[in-house]
Design a protein around this motif. Structure first.
Motif, short mmCIF file in Angstrom:
data_model
loop_
_atom_site.label_atom_id
_atom_site.label_comp_id
_atom_site.label_asym_id
_atom_site.label_seq_id
_atom_site.Cartn_x
_atom_site.Cartn_y
_atom_site.Cartn_z
N GLN A 1 0.35 19.09 0.40
CA GLN A 1 -0.01 19.50 1.76
C GLN A 1 -1.48 19.89 1.84
O GLN A 1 -2.20 19.50 2.76
CB GLN A 1 0.87 20.68 2.19
CG GLN A 1 0.51 21.28 3.54
CD GLN A 1 1.33 22.53 3.84
OE1 GLN A 1 2.48 22.62 3.43
NE2 GLN A 1 0.74 23.47 4.53
N VAL A 2 -1.95 20.64 0.84
CA VAL A 2 -3.35 21.05 0.82
C VAL A 2 -4.25 19.83 0.59
O VAL A 2 -5.29 19.68 1.24
CB VAL A 2 -3.58 22.12 -0.26
CG1 VAL A 2 -5.06 22.43 -0.41
CG2 VAL A 2 -2.81 23.40 0.10
N LEU A 3 -3.84 18.94 -0.32
CA LEU A 3 -4.64 17.74 -0.57
C LEU A 3 -4.77 16.88 0.68
O LEU A 3 -5.86 16.35 0.98
CB LEU A 3 -4.00 16.93 -1.70
CG LEU A 3 -4.33 17.37 -3.12
CD1 LEU A 3 -3.44 16.65 -4.12
CD2 LEU A 3 -5.80 17.15 -3.44
N ALA A 4 -3.69 16.73 1.42
CA ALA A 4 -3.75 15.94 2.66
C ALA A 4 -4.75 16.54 3.63
O ALA A 4 -5.47 15.82 4.34
CB ALA A 4 -2.36 15.87 3.30
N LYS A 5 -4.83 17.87 3.64
CA LYS A 5 -5.78 18.55 4.52
C LYS A 5 -7.21 18.27 4.08
O LYS A 5 -8.10 18.02 4.91
CB LYS A 5 -5.48 20.05 4.48
CG LYS A 5 -6.00 20.85 5.66
CD LYS A 5 -5.49 22.28 5.59
CE LYS A 5 -3.98 22.34 5.69
NZ LYS A 5 -3.49 23.72 5.79
N LEU A 6 -7.45 18.30 2.77
CA LEU A 6 -8.80 18.03 2.26
C LEU A 6 -9.21 16.59 2.55
O LEU A 6 -10.34 16.32 2.98
CB LEU A 6 -8.85 18.29 0.75
CG LEU A 6 -8.51 19.71 0.28
CD1 LEU A 6 -8.48 19.76 -1.24
CD2 LEU A 6 -9.51 20.73 0.82
N ILE A 7 -8.30 15.66 2.30
CA ILE A 7 -8.61 14.24 2.50
C ILE A 7 -8.85 13.94 3.97
O ILE A 7 -9.75 13.15 4.31
CB ILE A 7 -7.47 13.37 1.93
CG1 ILE A 7 -7.38 13.56 0.41
CG2 ILE A 7 -7.67 11.90 2.27
CD1 ILE A 7 -6.12 12.98 -0.21
N SER A 8 -8.08 14.57 4.86
CA SER A 8 -8.24 14.31 6.29
C SER A 8 -9.61 14.74 6.80
O SER A 8 -10.05 14.27 7.86
CB SER A 8 -7.15 15.04 7.08
OG SER A 8 -7.37 16.45 7.07
N ALA A 9 -10.29 15.62 6.07
CA ALA A 9 -11.61 16.10 6.51
C ALA A 9 -12.73 15.16 6.11
O ALA A 9 -13.88 15.37 6.52
CB ALA A 9 -11.86 17.49 5.93
#
Length: 458
Positions: A224-232
């Motif tokens: 979940q945190v990785l998806a947030k980082l990648i989306s940025a």
């Protein structure tokens, strides 16, 4: 609840309840090697609020918001210094040079006290980008760390590995301290952010740094945190993680490139089919529901043990491993070192060393290095290795010291000894020492040093 005179008297059950509070509020879970740091965090948080430890603990376990907030400030681990992982910063400078116009945006997620964010700004300025084209957003869950970051004033511990030319250009002496100058401060903005509960604070970033942060999240939250980082990130944007965290991104559509022996991740320039969108920022009531869901279920009751057939064996002889009290002294010494109080750090570390703690000697060596006594530092590391010959971070510290002393053959032998000490350890294994480092992270650092050769390793 019974009175607790000292935080280091916490039993395992109470310590687990304290850890659950931290996990619910921030998503963090601690490796066993650093779990006992919660006791020190509890003591310091209670003292900061002028409360007895027992009263503070009672309110903390009752989830009183202000008390939980205070506890997080002291529980978050933020070991950092200027120009850590320089190979990542060199790759960042290369990427910035390829962008001919427009802002170059970087997000430092989990920035702690700001050394990483300022290192990013300094790197881009030194690469020739005008300050008007640089924007660094630095975020952290700890308001206390962010306050120190905004002050931009640091002791010798934080600048012990900075190149002299960069120090002269971007740091201004302030007595025994240094201050980041206005040019390097100008493009950096700090803001508070919870990587688990809050939406990404930025978008369209050219690079995101989030190193040695994911290892503190439970497995169910990492993606979940990785998806947030990648989306940025923009297409072609770079994601800098610690080497041991790279496998956590498998199957997320990222490219992996090798940078001087250290892996770096990149968003493909042609994005694949979009993944399902993350849910919108939860409301306060939704956040509370999420926190309740994160709370682990209690373990099933264990059956009562059968009575022994004969009298139990006497307990084994005490191990020479340092006691909890010694560990607490060592943690206090490390805090003093980070604050530049080297005399106090040395005094406390010597007290811990009397309990045959290899970590204490390693810390004494790092203090000696910060004071410029490289030969003395070598002798102290050797004492640490006498107590624990398999201490990989001790051998790795000798690599740095011997290289600075221009003793190349001894540096290479120390590198080989460090690699041998890592044999058989999983990449995620937390190494024994005074800095947070995984076996995988140290392997990558030692491999990069070998590929660069000793000229570039300095």
């Amino acid at each position: 609840m019974s009175e607790v005179a000292r935080a280091d008297a916490l039993d395992e059950a109470t310590l687990s309840r304290v850890e659950n509070v931290l996990r619910e509020a921030s998503g963090m879970t601690l490796a066993s090697s650093v779990r006992r740091s919660l006791s020190t965090a509890l003591t310091r948080a209670a003292e900061a609020r002028g409360m007895e430890i027992a009263a503070f603990l009672q309110k903390l376990l009752a989830r009183e918001a202000a008390i939980v907030e205070s506890f997080i400030e002291y529980a978050v681990i933020g070991e950092t210094y200027f120009f850590r992982h320089p190979e990542h910063l060199r790759e960042l400078a290369r990427a910035a040079a390829q962008k001919e116009d427009g802002l170059f945006r970087v997000w430092s997620a989990g920035c702690a006290t700001g050394e990483e964010a300022y290192s990013i700004a300094m790197t881009l300025l030194a690469a020739g980008l005008p300050v008007e084209r640089i924007r660094v957003t630095a975020s952290d869950i700890s308001a206390r760390s962010l306050q120190r970051a905004r002050a931009a004033t640091y002791g010798p511990w934080s600048v012990r590995r900075i190149e002299p030319s960069m120090e002269r250009r971007f740091l201004t002496p302030q007595g025994d301290l240094v201050m980041v100058n206005s040019q390097a401060r100008r493009p950096v903005e700090f803001q508070r952010h919870n990587l688990v509960l809050d939406a990404a604070p930025v978008g369209e970033q050219d690079a995101v740094f989030c190193r040695n942060v994911l290892i503190y999240f439970p497995h169910e939250l990492v993606r979940q945190v990785l998806a947030k980082l990648i989306s940025a990130l923009v297409p072609g944007g770079l994601l800098f993680l610690a080497p041991a965290e790279i496998p956590l991104t498998n199957g997320m559509g990222l490219e992996q490139i090798d940078v001087q022996g250290s892996p770096v991740l990149r968003v493909p320039r042609v994005k694949p089919a979009p993944a399902p969108e993350l849910p919108a920022e939860p409301t306060s009531s939704a956040k509370l529901e999420l926190l309740r869901k994160l709370k682990p279920a209690p373990p099933p009751p264990r059956p009562a043990p059968a009575p022994p057939a004969r009298a139990p064996e006497p307990p084994p002889a005490p191990s020479p491993t340092p006691s909890t009290g010694g560990d607490d002294v060592l943690r206090q010494a490390l805090v003093a070192a980070r604050e530049g109080k080297f005399d106090k750090a040395e005094e406390l570390a010597r007290e811990a060393a009397r309990k045959l703690s290899p970590e204490a000697y390693l810390l004494l060596a790092m203090v000696a290095e910060a004071k410029g006594n490289l030969n003395g530092a070598v002798d102290l590391v050797r004492k640490a290795l006498y107590l624990d010959p398999q201490m990989a971070l001790g051998h790795a510290t000798l690599v740095t010291l011997y290289t600075r002393l221009n003793r190349r053959e001894e540096a290479e032998r120390a590198r080989q000894n460090a690699l041998r000490a890592l044999d058989g350890l999983d990449d995620e294994h937390q190494l024994r020492g005074v800095e947070t480092m995984t076996a995988g992270g140290l392997r990558q650092a030692l491999a990069a040093r070998n590929r660069m050769g000793w000229q570039g390793a300095q």
